[in-house]
Write an enzyme that holds these catalytic residues in place. Sequence first.
Site, short mmCIF file in Angstrom:
data_model
loop_
_atom_site.label_atom_id
_atom_site.label_comp_id
_atom_site.label_asym_id
_atom_site.label_seq_id
_atom_site.Cartn_x
_atom_site.Cartn_y
_atom_site.Cartn_z
N TYR A 137 0.88 -1.18 0.00
CA TYR A 137 0.00 0.00 0.00
C TYR A 137 0.90 1.22 0.00
O TYR A 137 2.08 1.13 -0.36
CB TYR A 137 -0.90 -0.14 1.25
N ARG A 217 -6.26 10.17 -10.83
CA ARG A 217 -5.64 10.87 -9.68
C ARG A 217 -5.10 9.79 -8.73
O ARG A 217 -5.72 9.44 -7.75
CB ARG A 217 -6.71 11.74 -9.00
N LYS A 235 -5.82 -2.02 -2.61
CA LYS A 235 -6.96 -1.77 -1.72
C LYS A 235 -7.69 -3.09 -1.41
O LYS A 235 -8.11 -3.33 -0.28
CB LYS A 235 -7.95 -0.79 -2.37
N GLU A 307 -12.23 4.68 -6.53
CA GLU A 307 -10.93 5.00 -5.95
C GLU A 307 -10.08 5.80 -6.93
O GLU A 307 -9.92 5.40 -8.10
CB GLU A 307 -10.22 3.67 -5.62
N ASP A 308 -9.57 6.89 -6.47
CA ASP A 308 -8.60 7.70 -7.21
C ASP A 308 -9.07 8.14 -8.59
O ASP A 308 -8.30 8.15 -9.56
CB ASP A 308 -7.25 6.97 -7.26
N ASP A 330 -14.04 6.13 -1.61
CA ASP A 330 -13.10 6.03 -0.51
C ASP A 330 -12.38 7.36 -0.26
O ASP A 330 -12.12 7.73 0.88
CB ASP A 330 -12.08 4.94 -0.87
N ASP A 331 -12.07 8.08 -1.33
CA ASP A 331 -11.30 9.32 -1.18
C ASP A 331 -12.15 10.42 -0.55
O ASP A 331 -11.64 11.24 0.20
CB ASP A 331 -10.76 9.77 -2.54
N ASN A 472 -0.62 11.55 0.03
CA ASN A 472 0.17 10.35 -0.24
C ASN A 472 0.81 10.44 -1.62
O ASN A 472 0.30 11.17 -2.47
CB ASN A 472 -0.75 9.12 -0.22
N1 LIG Z 1 -4.73 9.85 3.93
C1 LIG Z 1 -5.72 9.39 3.21
O1 LIG Z 1 -6.41 8.45 3.60
C2 LIG Z 1 -6.03 10.01 1.90
C3 LIG Z 1 -5.16 10.87 1.32
N2 LIG Z 1 -5.47 11.44 0.13
C4 LIG Z 1 -4.45 12.30 -0.48
O2 LIG Z 1 -4.93 13.62 -0.56
C5 LIG Z 1 -4.38 14.24 -1.70
C6 LIG Z 1 -5.48 14.96 -2.45
O3 LIG Z 1 -6.45 14.04 -2.88
P1 LIG Z 1 -7.85 14.57 -3.45
O4 LIG Z 1 -8.51 15.46 -2.50
O5 LIG Z 1 -8.59 13.39 -3.90
O6 LIG Z 1 -7.35 15.41 -4.72
P2 LIG Z 1 -8.07 16.55 -5.49
O7 LIG Z 1 -7.36 16.69 -6.75
O8 LIG Z 1 -9.54 16.32 -5.50
O9 LIG Z 1 -7.81 17.86 -4.59
C7 LIG Z 1 -6.57 18.48 -4.46
C8 LIG Z 1 -6.81 19.86 -3.93
O10 LIG Z 1 -5.56 20.42 -3.59
C9 LIG Z 1 -5.48 21.71 -4.18
N3 LIG Z 1 -4.09 22.06 -4.47
C10 LIG Z 1 -3.28 21.52 -5.39
N4 LIG Z 1 -2.07 22.13 -5.35
C11 LIG Z 1 -2.15 23.04 -4.38
C12 LIG Z 1 -1.24 23.98 -3.85
N5 LIG Z 1 0.02 24.08 -4.31
N6 LIG Z 1 -1.65 24.79 -2.87
C13 LIG Z 1 -2.90 24.71 -2.39
N7 LIG Z 1 -3.81 23.81 -2.83
C14 LIG Z 1 -3.43 23.01 -3.82
C15 LIG Z 1 -6.32 21.66 -5.43
O11 LIG Z 1 -6.66 22.98 -5.80
P3 LIG Z 1 -7.56 23.32 -7.08
O12 LIG Z 1 -8.91 22.84 -6.71
O13 LIG Z 1 -7.47 24.80 -7.16
O14 LIG Z 1 -6.96 22.59 -8.21
C16 LIG Z 1 -7.48 20.80 -4.93
O15 LIG Z 1 -8.42 21.61 -4.27
C17 LIG Z 1 -3.66 13.15 -2.48
O16 LIG Z 1 -2.28 13.25 -2.25
C18 LIG Z 1 -4.17 11.87 -1.90
O17 LIG Z 1 -3.19 10.86 -1.90
C19 LIG Z 1 -6.66 11.22 -0.51
C20 LIG Z 1 -7.55 10.36 0.02
C21 LIG Z 1 -7.28 9.65 1.25
C1 LIG Z 2 -5.26 6.69 0.67
C2 LIG Z 2 -5.94 7.05 -0.55
O1 LIG Z 2 -7.01 6.56 -0.84
C3 LIG Z 2 -5.31 8.01 -1.43
O2 LIG Z 2 -4.27 8.56 -1.09
O3 LIG Z 2 -5.87 8.23 -2.49
MG LIG Z 3 -7.50 6.84 -2.88
#
Ligand SMILES: NC(=O)C1=CN([C@@H]2O[C@H](COP(=O)(O)OP(=O)(O)OC[C@H]3O[C@@H](n4cnc5c(N)ncnc54)[C@H](OP(=O)(O)O)[C@@H]3O)[C@@H](O)[C@H]2O)C=CC1
Ligand SMILES: CC(=O)C(=O)O
Ligand SMILES: [Mg+2]
Length: 616
Positions: A137, A217, A235, A307-308, A330-331, A472
């Site tokens: 993972y 993503r 997963k 997912e993603d 999941d996200d 991540n």
């Molecule tokens: N720990 C966990 O369990 C999980 C972790 N994650 C992690 O979270 C991260 C984001 O995932 P997710 O929300 O799905 O992705 P999205 O693409 O949906 O969202 C990313 C967000 O970050 C913003 N962003 C990107 N670059 C910057 C920057 N330099 N400064 C400020 N904001 C920025 C984007 O802005 P804009 O909208 O303006 O483009 C967007 O709003 C990934 O790395 C993923 O691995 C996700 C799910 C679970």
């Molecule tokens: C953990 C997870 O689902 C992610 O980083 O997208």
């Molecule tokens: Mg994910």
Amino acid sequence: MESGLTNGVLVPSADDKSVVGGGGVKDVYGEDSATEDQLVTPWTVSVASGYTLLRDPRHNKGLSFTEKERDAHYLRGLLPPSVSCQDLQEKKLMHNLRQYEVPLQRYIAMMDLQERNERLFYKLLIDNVEELLPVVYTPVVGEACQKYGSIFRRPQGLFISLKEKYDHRIHMLPLLAKIRLRCVYTFHFLILGKILEVLKNWPEKNIQVIVVTDGERILGLGDLGCQGMGIPVGKLSLYTALGGVRPSACLPITIDVGTNNEKLLNDEFYIGLRQKRATGQEYAELLHEFMCAVKQNYGEKILIQFEDFANHNAFELLAKYRTTHLVFNDDIQGTASVVLSGLIAALKLVGGTLADHSFLFLGAGEAGTGIAELIALEISKKTNIPVEETRKKIWLVDSKGLVVSSRKESLQHFKQPWAHEHEPVKELFDAVKAIKPSVLIGTSGVGKTFTKDVVEAMASFNEKPVIFALSNPTSQAECTAEQAYTWTQGRAIFASGSPFDPVEYNGKVFVPGQANNAYIFPGFGLGLIMSGTIRMHDDMLLAASEALACQVTEENYAKGLIYPPLTNIRDISARIAAKVAAKSYELGLASRLPRPRDLVKFAESCMYSPVYRNYL
Ligand SMILES: NC(=O)C1=CN([C@@H]2O[C@H](COP(=O)(O)OP(=O)(O)OC[C@H]3O[C@@H](n4cnc5c(N)ncnc54)[C@H](OP(=O)(O)O)[C@@H]3O)[C@@H](O)[C@H]2O)C=CC1
Ligand SMILES: CC(=O)C(=O)O
Ligand SMILES: [Mg+2]
């Protein structure tokens, strides 16, 4: 050498004492089958023997086949004379794995093991969860996806591409002419493509959970196209290892609509379609055909975990299918539940109620807005204040700065509820100073964005700042555990999406928690499956958060932990499953009747055990 009834059929012995760790409701395959609706009639079973048996990962035991089994199943001479137990095999493999210095080599070794000997793979993963989770993972799965084309050996799931999509240019016109129909895009037409056939090509029929990605993503690594397959595979191995869903019920799927990743398009080893991503109607039709085919093939209760996906598709897919299918993103939802749980637990260390705190997110996408919405919902439920009000203490920053009302017109729909009245703020540091949050959560996918200034500012107005760097893999974490503890002089309550080692600061050891949806989705999914739930409800996410937060002990808190150790994850998952199932029964969404009286015991009894069966 396939065996039928008369020729070495593998039937686990009735007095098989080796089943441990829950489980024990066995079918003729030696699988745990408590969550299945129908058992397969024994005389339809035909399992390989001899050389084919050694190549069958579901039943292969390698050197652990006993002398009697070797005689009964035509294995004499196909194995060296030595007979070893499963524990010794595990010891040897862990020793071998530890020899690899390159993490990706460990990943490849684990995948090889999964394809060679499934039960041994899961035994290793369950018994060594803290050591091996980072291998199968995050973070290593991220690198594996980036290099998936080069390391690809055998398919571990289904690939559904635009090639399988129903092509109405070919099929629809003659058909339409014939039956003179004007209505084009109906459910029935769309499922006439090849996706249903593709699903039928998968060897297992009793599927209970699908994890599907379109690779756009992948973690914080962006568009990896078809190579995102590592994520559904990873997963689902957690569904089994952490949540006890039997492996044969799990189906990883990658939907290949192309990729906009130029590097991959130019990579000779790339395994996906070499074209730009399909979008709009073409994308929507493929996804719709997929969703219809899945329900047609597996029925109403199949759990589909998205997912993603990129956020421009993820929210829409969830909204579109949540009333017709059992879907879970999941996200958005799993992450929300695990973070809410961490916050509930953190209250013991920082004091007050959730309503007393203010929250600032870096990242306003799936994870950020998903978490924000669940926090607002929880506060609303606890205080009876409408959710429109409770949202007001939650602020988000995206790539253009603080999400504020003056930007509302240009914001994507999922950001709009968070566009509060405030003057525009461009930088995170300035937003931190303006909002003065007690909780700072990173969901940006961009590493090193919680700079020293930002973290020190959090420490300047909070006795115990709560800082979650959720992105991540590790390379994308907003800050490291060491930075969080050092820059706050050991006062931070810190958790991260990918694991960090314990940190020693001023003679004290701090153990960072892993705020990762892996704590939630395996138990959550088990709860849905074992209760025969037909639709998801947000209250189930709240139930899961509370079930997880309850598992944190005083001993954990003393180390700064707000999540229980992963070593107990199967017990934790059983408790999450029980609470989710209980909520489902309460909401009238569970179809497995009568409701089992003790849901924790029932969850435990459903869980797959990786211990070998006796085939005599
Ligand atoms: N720990 C966990 O369990 C999980 C972790 N994650 C992690 O979270 C991260 C984001 O995932 P997710 O929300 O799905 O992705 P999205 O693409 O949906 O969202 C990313 C967000 O970050 C913003 N962003 C990107 N670059 C910057 C920057 N330099 N400064 C400020 N904001 C920025 C984007 O802005 P804009 O909208 O303006 O483009 C967007 O709003 C990934 O790395 C993923 O691995 C996700 C799910 C679970
Ligand atoms: C953990 C997870 O689902 C992610 O980083 O997208
Ligand atoms: Mg994910």
